[in-house]
Write a protein that holds these residues in place. Structure first.
Motif, PDB file in Angstrom:
ATOM      1  N   TYR A  62      12.023  15.407  37.044  1.00 22.51           N
ATOM      2  CA  TYR A  62      12.017  15.774  38.379  1.00 22.51           C
ATOM      3  C   TYR A  62      10.854  16.522  38.697  1.00 22.51           C
ATOM      4  O   TYR A  62      10.958  16.980  39.821  1.00 22.51           O
ATOM      5  CB  TYR A  62      13.457  16.258  38.945  1.00 22.51           C
ATOM      6  N   LEU A  63      10.702  17.399  37.741  1.00 20.22           N
ATOM      7  CA  LEU A  63       9.442  18.514  38.088  1.00 20.22           C
ATOM      8  C   LEU A  63       8.296  18.036  38.562  1.00 20.22           C
ATOM      9  O   LEU A  63       7.705  16.841  38.120  1.00 20.22           O
ATOM     10  CB  LEU A  63       9.152  19.330  36.837  1.00 20.22           C
ATOM     11  N   SER A  64       7.465  18.690  39.480  1.00 20.75           N
ATOM     12  CA  SER A  64       6.342  18.420  40.103  1.00 20.75           C
ATOM     13  C   SER A  64       5.037  18.308  39.027  1.00 20.75           C
ATOM     14  O   SER A  64       5.381  18.681  38.000  1.00 20.75           O
ATOM     15  CB  SER A  64       5.868  19.026  41.337  1.00 20.75           C
ATOM     16  N   GLU A  65       4.155  17.406  39.141  1.00 17.28           N
ATOM     17  CA  GLU A  65       2.980  17.333  38.273  1.00 17.28           C
ATOM     18  C   GLU A  65       2.517  18.619  37.941  1.00 17.28           C
ATOM     19  O   GLU A  65       2.208  18.671  36.686  1.00 17.28           O
ATOM     20  CB  GLU A  65       1.683  16.529  39.055  1.00 17.28           C
ATOM     21  N   HIS A  66       2.412  19.615  38.838  1.00 17.02           N
ATOM     22  CA  HIS A  66       1.711  20.852  37.980  1.00 17.02           C
ATOM     23  C   HIS A  66       3.022  21.978  38.084  1.00 17.02           C
ATOM     24  O   HIS A  66       2.730  23.257  38.368  1.00 17.02           O
ATOM     25  CB  HIS A  66       0.735  21.395  39.092  1.00 17.02           C
ATOM     26  N   GLY A  67       4.266  21.603  37.806  1.00 19.05           N
ATOM     27  CA  GLY A  67       5.272  22.544  37.743  1.00 19.05           C
ATOM     28  C   GLY A  67       5.217  23.351  36.617  1.00 19.05           C
ATOM     29  O   GLY A  67       4.571  23.061  35.701  1.00 19.05           O
ATOM     30  N   ARG A  68       6.031  24.350  36.773  1.00 19.46           N
ATOM     31  CA  ARG A  68       6.270  25.568  35.695  1.00 19.46           C
ATOM     32  C   ARG A  68       7.763  25.562  35.268  1.00 19.46           C
ATOM     33  O   ARG A  68       8.669  25.562  36.001  1.00 19.46           O
ATOM     34  CB  ARG A  68       5.594  26.787  36.402  1.00 19.46           C
ATOM     35  N   VAL A  69       7.703  25.942  33.871  1.00 19.98           N
ATOM     36  CA  VAL A  69       8.992  26.251  33.521  1.00 19.98           C
ATOM     37  C   VAL A  69       9.014  27.745  32.893  1.00 19.98           C
ATOM     38  O   VAL A  69       7.924  27.765  31.937  1.00 19.98           O
ATOM     39  CB  VAL A  69       9.505  25.539  32.249  1.00 19.98           C
ATOM     40  N   VAL A  70       9.528  28.794  33.274  1.00 18.55           N
ATOM     41  CA  VAL A  70       9.419  30.011  32.763  1.00 18.55           C
ATOM     42  C   VAL A  70      10.924  30.453  32.244  1.00 18.55           C
ATOM     43  O   VAL A  70      11.874  30.228  32.659  1.00 18.55           O
ATOM     44  CB  VAL A  70       9.093  31.086  33.821  1.00 18.55           C
ATOM     45  N   TYR A  71      10.805  30.838  30.846  1.00 13.70           N
ATOM     46  CA  TYR A  71      12.004  31.374  30.105  1.00 13.70           C
ATOM     47  C   TYR A  71      11.949  32.763  30.095  1.00 13.70           C
ATOM     48  O   TYR A  71      10.995  33.407  29.481  1.00 13.70           O
ATOM     49  CB  TYR A  71      11.793  31.067  28.680  1.00 13.70           C
ATOM     50  N   ALA A  90       1.220  15.540  25.189  1.00 15.72           N
ATOM     51  CA  ALA A  90       1.485  14.413  26.263  1.00 15.72           C
ATOM     52  C   ALA A  90       0.233  14.395  27.452  1.00 15.72           C
ATOM     53  O   ALA A  90       0.633  13.423  28.159  1.00 15.72           O
ATOM     54  CB  ALA A  90       2.815  14.523  26.742  1.00 15.72           C
ATOM     55  N   GLY A  91      -0.489  15.232  27.405  1.00 21.39           N
ATOM     56  CA  GLY A  91      -1.336  15.311  28.459  1.00 21.39           C
ATOM     57  C   GLY A  91      -0.850  15.827  29.742  1.00 21.39           C
ATOM     58  O   GLY A  91      -1.530  15.560  31.020  1.00 21.39           O
ATOM     59  N   SER A  92       0.307  16.369  29.755  1.00 23.48           N
ATOM     60  CA  SER A  92       1.058  16.951  30.930  1.00 23.48           C
ATOM     61  C   SER A  92       0.341  18.344  31.684  1.00 23.48           C
ATOM     62  O   SER A  92      -0.471  18.889  30.792  1.00 23.48           O
ATOM     63  CB  SER A  92       2.462  17.202  30.921  1.00 23.48           C
ATOM     64  N   SER A  93       0.455  18.452  32.988  1.00 22.84           N
ATOM     65  CA  SER A  93       0.001  19.648  33.501  1.00 22.84           C
ATOM     66  C   SER A  93       1.131  20.383  33.903  1.00 22.84           C
ATOM     67  O   SER A  93       0.850  21.498  34.408  1.00 22.84           O
ATOM     68  CB  SER A  93      -0.562  19.255  35.006  1.00 22.84           C
ATOM     69  N   ILE A  94       2.180  20.409  33.532  1.00 28.62           N
ATOM     70  CA  ILE A  94       3.398  21.114  33.332  1.00 28.62           C
ATOM     71  C   ILE A  94       3.066  22.379  32.479  1.00 28.62           C
ATOM     72  O   ILE A  94       2.725  22.371  31.544  1.00 28.62           O
ATOM     73  CB  ILE A  94       4.688  20.622  33.123  1.00 28.62           C
ATOM     74  N   SER A  95       3.485  23.660  33.112  1.00 31.58           N
ATOM     75  CA  SER A  95       3.255  24.936  32.236  1.00 31.58           C
ATOM     76  C   SER A  95       4.785  25.367  31.730  1.00 31.58           C
ATOM     77  O   SER A  95       5.516  24.937  32.261  1.00 31.58           O
ATOM     78  CB  SER A  95       2.706  25.871  33.277  1.00 31.58           C
ATOM     79  N   SER A  96       4.604  25.974  30.445  1.00 30.38           N
ATOM     80  CA  SER A  96       5.703  26.590  29.761  1.00 30.38           C
ATOM     81  C   SER A  96       5.130  28.023  29.464  1.00 30.38           C
ATOM     82  O   SER A  96       4.492  28.267  28.581  1.00 30.38           O
ATOM     83  CB  SER A  96       6.158  25.558  28.824  1.00 30.38           C
TER      84      SER A  96
END
Length: 321
Positions: free
Chosen positions: A128-137, A202-208
């Motif tokens: 459900y995260l947007s194409e350029h979403g971010r996950v911050v731990y 996976a070629g994703s634009s999501i950031s971790s």
């Protein structure tokens, strides 16, 4: 309008981050296990900043609660109650002093809360995260045994998910609370890095991104300690001593603003796979513990954690398979 989900966004660093984000007109989902407090904070944020704030019941120590929260999040997005999901802050956590106590799933509570719950939440919410979403731990400098903080709290042990989840069982000697905490934070950094590697593959634009907010004793981190210990830890004299010996120190306002920036600022749009530290009023990209870069250990940690949380084939995000 952007929306950020923050676990533990109703207190401490999470609340400071929520306030900073609301000040930028960013909508929020506050996830936690204190519905009354979340409702109060949500009302205050709506009134002061005019943003949308939704509460989401979530107990990270319970896998059933995480799954229920993910279903609720899906429904809120589907109905338009929450317009979008643009970032996830895996911020809540705790140190549980005293004897080892099990979670509702039978796992050691520190590892269950700080690691298993967030791992499952990210797996279930990632679609459900947007194409350029971010996950911050949110991690901690205690994860590094070569740092002052790591030596003070208790040097980490092997980041073995199965052993950590079962710590104290079978008559085996339990790790100290400090070691349980510091090792959980090492695992947190490794989850962030491993997610980044899998997203890139996976070629994703999501950031971790991994984040160390520094030692912020005025938050609830020491709530289980005796009152004199809490008072001394938050005193100006102790903060001075901690800085002098090389500990990473900060305050809730700066660390919260730093977390907010990592979640949404354009300045941090291309920093996936890095570790940031809030220290004495500065937010900088720094090296994490040497062990945190071990890709073999990280892959095993990831796969073992999938087994521990019982991740079904249809629950795993397609781009991470």
């Amino acid at each position: 309008m952007s929306t950020v989900l923050i676990t533990g966004g109703h207190s401490g660093i999470g609340l400071a981050a929520a306030q900073a984000l609301a000040g930028k007109k960013i909508d929020l989902v506050l996830a936690g296990r204190s519905p009354d407090r979340m409702g109060q904070v949500a009302g205050e944020l709506r009134a002061e900043y005019g943003v949308g704030v939704t509460s989401l019941a979530l107990d990270l120590s319970s896998l059933a609660s995480v799954r229920a929260a993910a279903v609720r999040l899906r429904d809120m997005l589907g109905s338009g109650e929450v317009a979008s999901l643009d970032a996830i802050a895996c911020n809540a956590g705790g140190r549980f002093d005293g004897e080892v106590s099990p979670s509702s799933d039978g796992y050691e509570r520190t590892f269950a809360t700080n690691c298993l719950g967030h791992f499952l939440l990210v797996q279930l919410a990632l679609p459900y995260l947007s194409e350029h979403g971010r996950v911050v731990y949110t991690s901690s400098s205690t994860h590094d045994p070569d740092s002052t903080d790591g030596r003070l709290v208790g040097a980490v042990v092997e980041p073995d998910a199965v052993a950590l989840a079962g710590n104290g069982k079978g008559g085996l000697q339990a790790l100290s609370a400090g070691k349980r905490y510091s090792t959980s934070k090492l695992c947190t950094v490794m989850y962030a890095y491993e997610l980044d590697r899998r997203l890139r593959t996976a070629g994703s634009s999501i950031s971790s991104i991994a984040f160390d907010p520094g030692s912020v004793p005025e938050t609830g981190f020491l709530r289980g300690m005796p009152k004199p210990v809490r008072w001394i830890s938050a005193s100006a004299a102790m903060k001075w001593v901690m800085k002098r010996i090389g500990a990473v120190t900060s305050d809730a306002e700066f660390s919260g603003a730093s977390l907010a920036a990592l979640l949404t600022s354009p300045d941090y749009a291309d920093v996936s796979g890095k570790y940031f530290q809030a220290n004495d009023g500065k937010l900088s990209a720094v090296r994490s513990a040497q062990l945190s870069y071990d890709e073999r250990r990280a892959a095993k940690l990831w796969d073992d954690t999938k087994h521990l949380v019982g991740l079904a084939a249809d629950e795993e995000p397609i781009l991470l398979r």
